[in-house]
Write a protein that holds these residues in place. Structure first.
Motif, PDB file in Angstrom:
ATOM      1  N   GLU A  23       0.818  -1.147   0.036  1.00 24.90           N
ATOM      2  CA  GLU A  23      -0.049   0.063   0.034  1.00 24.90           C
ATOM      3  C   GLU A  23       0.853   1.431  -0.074  1.00 24.90           C
ATOM      4  O   GLU A  23       2.092   1.055   0.302  1.00 24.90           O
ATOM      5  CB  GLU A  23      -0.900  -0.021   1.025  1.00 24.90           C
ATOM      6  CG  GLU A  23      -1.945   0.900   1.101  1.00 24.90           C
ATOM      7  CD  GLU A  23      -2.728   1.035  -0.269  1.00 24.90           C
ATOM      8  OE1 GLU A  23      -2.478   1.873  -1.155  1.00 24.90           O
ATOM      9  OE2 GLU A  23      -3.779   0.090  -0.416  1.00 24.90           O
ATOM     10  N   PHE A  24       0.256   2.648  -0.617  1.00 21.89           N
ATOM     11  CA  PHE A  24       1.272   3.530  -0.680  1.00 21.89           C
ATOM     12  C   PHE A  24       0.314   4.730  -0.311  1.00 21.89           C
ATOM     13  O   PHE A  24      -1.029   4.770   0.009  1.00 21.89           O
ATOM     14  CB  PHE A  24       1.228   3.839  -2.357  1.00 21.89           C
ATOM     15  CG  PHE A  24       2.037   2.862  -2.836  1.00 21.89           C
ATOM     16  CD1 PHE A  24       3.411   2.774  -2.941  1.00 21.89           C
ATOM     17  CD2 PHE A  24       1.438   1.595  -3.441  1.00 21.89           C
ATOM     18  CE1 PHE A  24       4.038   1.503  -3.654  1.00 21.89           C
ATOM     19  CE2 PHE A  24       2.093   0.639  -4.015  1.00 21.89           C
ATOM     20  CZ  PHE A  24       3.341   0.653  -4.217  1.00 21.89           C
ATOM     21  N   ASN A  25       1.265   5.690   0.323  1.00 23.19           N
ATOM     22  CA  ASN A  25       0.654   7.157   0.984  1.00 23.19           C
ATOM     23  C   ASN A  25      -0.208   6.810   1.876  1.00 23.19           C
ATOM     24  O   ASN A  25      -1.148   5.807   2.096  1.00 23.19           O
ATOM     25  CB  ASN A  25       0.407   7.916  -0.385  1.00 23.19           C
ATOM     26  CG  ASN A  25      -0.751   7.841  -1.163  1.00 23.19           C
ATOM     27  OD1 ASN A  25      -1.752   7.195  -0.462  1.00 23.19           O
ATOM     28  ND2 ASN A  25      -0.562   7.748  -2.271  1.00 23.19           N
ATOM     29  N   ARG A  26      -0.594   8.188   2.528  1.00 20.82           N
ATOM     30  CA  ARG A  26      -1.657   8.247   3.706  1.00 20.82           C
ATOM     31  C   ARG A  26      -3.022   7.972   3.197  1.00 20.82           C
ATOM     32  O   ARG A  26      -3.756   7.238   3.985  1.00 20.82           O
ATOM     33  CB  ARG A  26      -1.499   9.592   4.109  1.00 20.82           C
ATOM     34  CG  ARG A  26      -2.096  10.922   3.415  1.00 20.82           C
ATOM     35  CD  ARG A  26      -1.608  12.215   3.830  1.00 20.82           C
ATOM     36  NE  ARG A  26      -0.564  12.268   2.981  1.00 20.82           N
ATOM     37  CZ  ARG A  26      -0.079  13.660   2.824  1.00 20.82           C
ATOM     38  NH1 ARG A  26      -0.705  14.543   3.181  1.00 20.82           N
ATOM     39  NH2 ARG A  26       1.142  13.751   2.205  1.00 20.82           N
ATOM     40  N   TRP A  27      -3.393   8.247   1.929  1.00 20.52           N
ATOM     41  CA  TRP A  27      -4.457   7.938   1.398  1.00 20.52           C
ATOM     42  C   TRP A  27      -5.059   6.473   1.120  1.00 20.52           C
ATOM     43  O   TRP A  27      -6.199   6.006   1.515  1.00 20.52           O
ATOM     44  CB  TRP A  27      -4.922   8.826   0.047  1.00 20.52           C
ATOM     45  CG  TRP A  27      -4.762  10.232   0.553  1.00 20.52           C
ATOM     46  CD1 TRP A  27      -5.725  11.101   0.838  1.00 20.52           C
ATOM     47  CD2 TRP A  27      -3.643  10.877  -0.156  1.00 20.52           C
ATOM     48  NE1 TRP A  27      -5.114  12.432   1.027  1.00 20.52           N
ATOM     49  CE2 TRP A  27      -3.680  12.519   0.308  1.00 20.52           C
ATOM     50  CE3 TRP A  27      -2.458  10.578  -0.726  1.00 20.52           C
ATOM     51  CZ2 TRP A  27      -2.932  13.532   0.297  1.00 20.52           C
ATOM     52  CZ3 TRP A  27      -1.366  11.803  -0.961  1.00 20.52           C
ATOM     53  CH2 TRP A  27      -1.839  12.964  -0.248  1.00 20.52           C
ATOM     54  N   GLY A  28      -4.014   5.645   0.595  1.00 21.94           N
ATOM     55  CA  GLY A  28      -4.255   4.409   0.662  1.00 21.94           C
ATOM     56  C   GLY A  28      -4.388   3.646   1.909  1.00 21.94           C
ATOM     57  O   GLY A  28      -5.024   2.769   2.372  1.00 21.94           O
ATOM     58  N   TRP A  29      -3.516   4.176   3.006  1.00 20.62           N
ATOM     59  CA  TRP A  29      -3.413   3.569   4.320  1.00 20.62           C
ATOM     60  C   TRP A  29      -4.708   3.851   4.986  1.00 20.62           C
ATOM     61  O   TRP A  29      -5.376   3.150   5.930  1.00 20.62           O
ATOM     62  CB  TRP A  29      -2.217   3.674   4.885  1.00 20.62           C
ATOM     63  CG  TRP A  29      -1.025   3.003   4.932  1.00 20.62           C
ATOM     64  CD1 TRP A  29      -0.094   2.895   3.908  1.00 20.62           C
ATOM     65  CD2 TRP A  29      -1.061   1.746   5.364  1.00 20.62           C
ATOM     66  NE1 TRP A  29       0.792   1.940   3.791  1.00 20.62           N
ATOM     67  CE2 TRP A  29       0.300   1.332   4.940  1.00 20.62           C
ATOM     68  CE3 TRP A  29      -1.683   0.994   6.495  1.00 20.62           C
ATOM     69  CZ2 TRP A  29       0.513   0.009   5.300  1.00 20.62           C
ATOM     70  CZ3 TRP A  29      -1.182  -0.003   6.994  1.00 20.62           C
ATOM     71  CH2 TRP A  29      -0.058  -0.680   6.517  1.00 20.62           C
ATOM     72  N   ARG A  30      -5.180   5.117   4.763  1.00 20.65           N
ATOM     73  CA  ARG A  30      -6.669   5.297   5.244  1.00 20.65           C
ATOM     74  C   ARG A  30      -7.543   4.636   5.331  1.00 20.65           C
ATOM     75  O   ARG A  30      -8.420   3.961   6.162  1.00 20.65           O
ATOM     76  CB  ARG A  30      -7.094   6.971   4.829  1.00 20.65           C
ATOM     77  CG  ARG A  30      -8.242   7.542   5.583  1.00 20.65           C
ATOM     78  CD  ARG A  30      -8.780   8.762   5.022  1.00 20.65           C
ATOM     79  NE  ARG A  30      -9.204   8.601   3.717  1.00 20.65           N
ATOM     80  CZ  ARG A  30      -9.691   9.576   2.927  1.00 20.65           C
ATOM     81  NH1 ARG A  30      -9.959  10.924   3.456  1.00 20.65           N
ATOM     82  NH2 ARG A  30      -9.972   9.304   1.517  1.00 20.65           N
ATOM     83  N   GLN A  31      -7.570   3.869   3.879  1.00 20.80           N
ATOM     84  CA  GLN A  31      -8.781   3.096   3.425  1.00 20.80           C
ATOM     85  C   GLN A  31      -8.718   1.803   4.266  1.00 20.80           C
ATOM     86  O   GLN A  31      -9.619   1.277   4.844  1.00 20.80           O
ATOM     87  CB  GLN A  31      -8.539   2.900   1.871  1.00 20.80           C
ATOM     88  CG  GLN A  31      -9.366   3.923   1.307  1.00 20.80           C
ATOM     89  CD  GLN A  31      -9.217   3.603  -0.189  1.00 20.80           C
ATOM     90  OE1 GLN A  31      -8.077   3.194  -0.778  1.00 20.80           O
ATOM     91  NE2 GLN A  31     -10.378   3.390  -0.714  1.00 20.80           N
ATOM     92  N   ILE A  32      -7.294   1.205   4.471  1.00 22.44           N
ATOM     93  CA  ILE A  32      -7.095   0.150   5.164  1.00 22.44           C
ATOM     94  C   ILE A  32      -7.367   0.040   6.507  1.00 22.44           C
ATOM     95  O   ILE A  32      -8.214  -0.738   7.042  1.00 22.44           O
ATOM     96  CB  ILE A  32      -5.500  -0.243   4.852  1.00 22.44           C
ATOM     97  CG1 ILE A  32      -5.115  -0.801   3.482  1.00 22.44           C
ATOM     98  CG2 ILE A  32      -5.101  -1.449   5.953  1.00 22.44           C
ATOM     99  CD1 ILE A  32      -3.585  -1.299   3.376  1.00 22.44           C
ATOM    100  N   LEU A  33      -6.935   1.235   7.246  1.00 23.44           N
ATOM    101  CA  LEU A  33      -7.178   1.296   8.706  1.00 23.44           C
ATOM    102  C   LEU A  33      -8.637   1.467   8.759  1.00 23.44           C
ATOM    103  O   LEU A  33      -9.195   1.173  10.023  1.00 23.44           O
ATOM    104  CB  LEU A  33      -6.465   2.422   9.037  1.00 23.44           C
ATOM    105  CG  LEU A  33      -4.828   2.311   9.077  1.00 23.44           C
ATOM    106  CD1 LEU A  33      -3.992   3.432   9.112  1.00 23.44           C
ATOM    107  CD2 LEU A  33      -4.539   1.284  10.056  1.00 23.44           C
ATOM    108  N   GLU A  34      -9.377   2.356   8.175  1.00 29.57           N
ATOM    109  CA  GLU A  34     -10.775   2.630   8.458  1.00 29.57           C
ATOM    110  C   GLU A  34     -11.570   1.278   8.190  1.00 29.57           C
ATOM    111  O   GLU A  34     -12.655   1.106   8.721  1.00 29.57           O
ATOM    112  CB  GLU A  34     -11.409   3.634   7.442  1.00 29.57           C
ATOM    113  CG  GLU A  34     -10.873   5.066   7.983  1.00 29.57           C
ATOM    114  CD  GLU A  34     -11.496   6.081   7.110  1.00 29.57           C
ATOM    115  OE1 GLU A  34     -11.822   5.966   5.963  1.00 29.57           O
ATOM    116  OE2 GLU A  34     -11.200   7.342   7.397  1.00 29.57           O
TER     117      GLU A  34
END
Length: 389
Positions: free
Chosen positions: A254-265
């Motif tokens: 996964e890449f950048n904060r926006w991709g990680w936001r989806q994973i974490l949410e």
């Protein structure tokens, strides 16, 4: 101070023997280093994630796309430069190779900042929350051999990893669900009472097959089940995490904060594994780490590559706050590839000697105290192994 050049060095050599994981076999080791030079004689070094032809493609992105954008800029303006590059390339890739290329450049800029300040990276970030890092070893790669031969070899390699002093051992799977359980059982029995064991599938399973293997891992006491399904399958991750006892880990793809936001949410991970040399470098890693901790998700960095990547990750793990805090907090570990890697062991003027530190300290590695990421590559070594493109 101004940036005068951004150079890419793709290094490669033939491995002693073929190695494999669930997606492919490979015969060569590759590393992609980035060198950022300045008009004041200060040089920073970074690294881009990506083997083989991926590294060759990323070299073009570093030198032909990113270099013209940042040439002549102040290297201390690393966050400004990160956003300038990202904004000018986002129409052509918010993930993947553009971010891998940017990662190496960003790490080099942080290295320059540390050298200007005369401080190691963990001091620039805010200090060391720990003075040493526990280290786990991974090996037990796939080969073109029978299941029985895999089982025997995995037992031997797991025993060797624990004898080296590592606090845990991680194996690769990908022969098939039933066959993979045999591999996991062999390693679990070998490691039992000596440390943790972890399983890395490199996203080779469908969700039903991941459940099949995961239920066996519950019984075997695995610490985590890494990348059980495709990184795009966020629902699969959430379903596995809700139903299995074993920790579900992932995120290296996964890449950048926006991709990680989806994973974490989506709440699909028990343990997050960001890859600093891929997701956008140290600047973006720190934002992703903050997101992970805001979602109360512990982080164990994914580590792959040369000594530059290893040293950078040691600095980041030192600076990582405990989550949650307490007298005896949960601690992250450093991932260490125990297979042949000259670019990790022989690249530096002064080697990190991870294996030696682990053996002498009972499984721990210390934090480099030099400026930047604390290590200096050997120029002659780079010239020897750099491929001509």
């Amino acid at each position: 101070m101004k940036i005068t050049s951004v150079k890419s060095h793709v290094l490669q050599y033939d491995l002693p023997g073929e190695l494999g994981y669930s997606q492919q076999y490979y015969e060569r080791r590759t590393a992609h280093l980035v060198e950022v030079n300045t008009d004041e004689g200060i040089t920073g070094w970074g690294e881009c994630f990506g083997p083989g032809n991926i590294a060759i493609a990323n070299k073009a992105i570093v030198e032909k796309v990113i270099q013209p954008i940042i040439l002549g800029s102040d290297p201390m303006d690393r966050d400004v430069l990160w956003h300038r590059v990202y904004n000018l390339t986002r129409d052509h890739g918010q993930k993947g190779m553009p971010l891998q290329a940017l990662s190496g450049v960003d790490i080099a800029l942080w290295d320059i900042a540390g050298k200007v300040a005369g401080l190691p990276l963990h001091k620039l970030i805010g200090g060391a929350h720990r003075t040493r890092i526990p280290v786990y070893g991974y090996g037990m790669m796939l080969k073109r051999e029978s299941v029985e031969d895999h089982v025997a070899r995995f037992r031997l390699e797991a025993d060797q990893i624990m004898e080296m002093g590592f606090v845990g051992a991680k194996l690769k799977t990908g022969l098939g669900p039933k066959e993979d359980i045999e591999l996991c059982r062999a390693v679990a029995e070998t490691v039992e009472g000596r440390g943790r064991f972890m399983v890395d599938a490199n996203h080779c399973y469908t969700t039903p097959d991941a459940f099949y293997v995961g239920r066996a891992l519950d019984e075997l006491g695995a610490y985590w089940f890494e990348e059980p399904v495709a990184p795009e399958d966020l629902d699969g991750y959430r379903e596995l995490r809700a139903a299995l006892k074993v920790n579900i880990s992932g995120g290296e793809a996964e890449f950048n904060r926006w991709g990680w936001r989806q994973i974490l949410e989506n709440r699909g991970l028990d343990i997050a594994q960001p890859e600093v040399c891929a997701l956008g470098g140290i600047s973006e890693y720190l934002r992703v780490l903050a997101l992970c901790h805001a979602h109360f998700t512990p982080v164990i960095n994914h580590v792959w590559g040369s000594a530059i990547a290893v040293a950078t990750n040691i600095q980041l793990l030192a600076a990582m706050p405990a989550m949650p805090g307490g007298l005896h907090p949960w601690e992250p570990m450093l991932e260490f590839d125990t297979t042949d890697n000259k670019f990790r062991d022989d690249l530096l003027q002064e080697p990190l000697d991870i294996q030696g530190q682990v053996k002498s300290s009972g499984g721990f590695v210390s934090i480099p105290g030099g400026p930047g990421h604390g290590v200096v590559p050997d120029a002659e070594f780079i010239r020897h192994y750099e491929i001509d493109l």
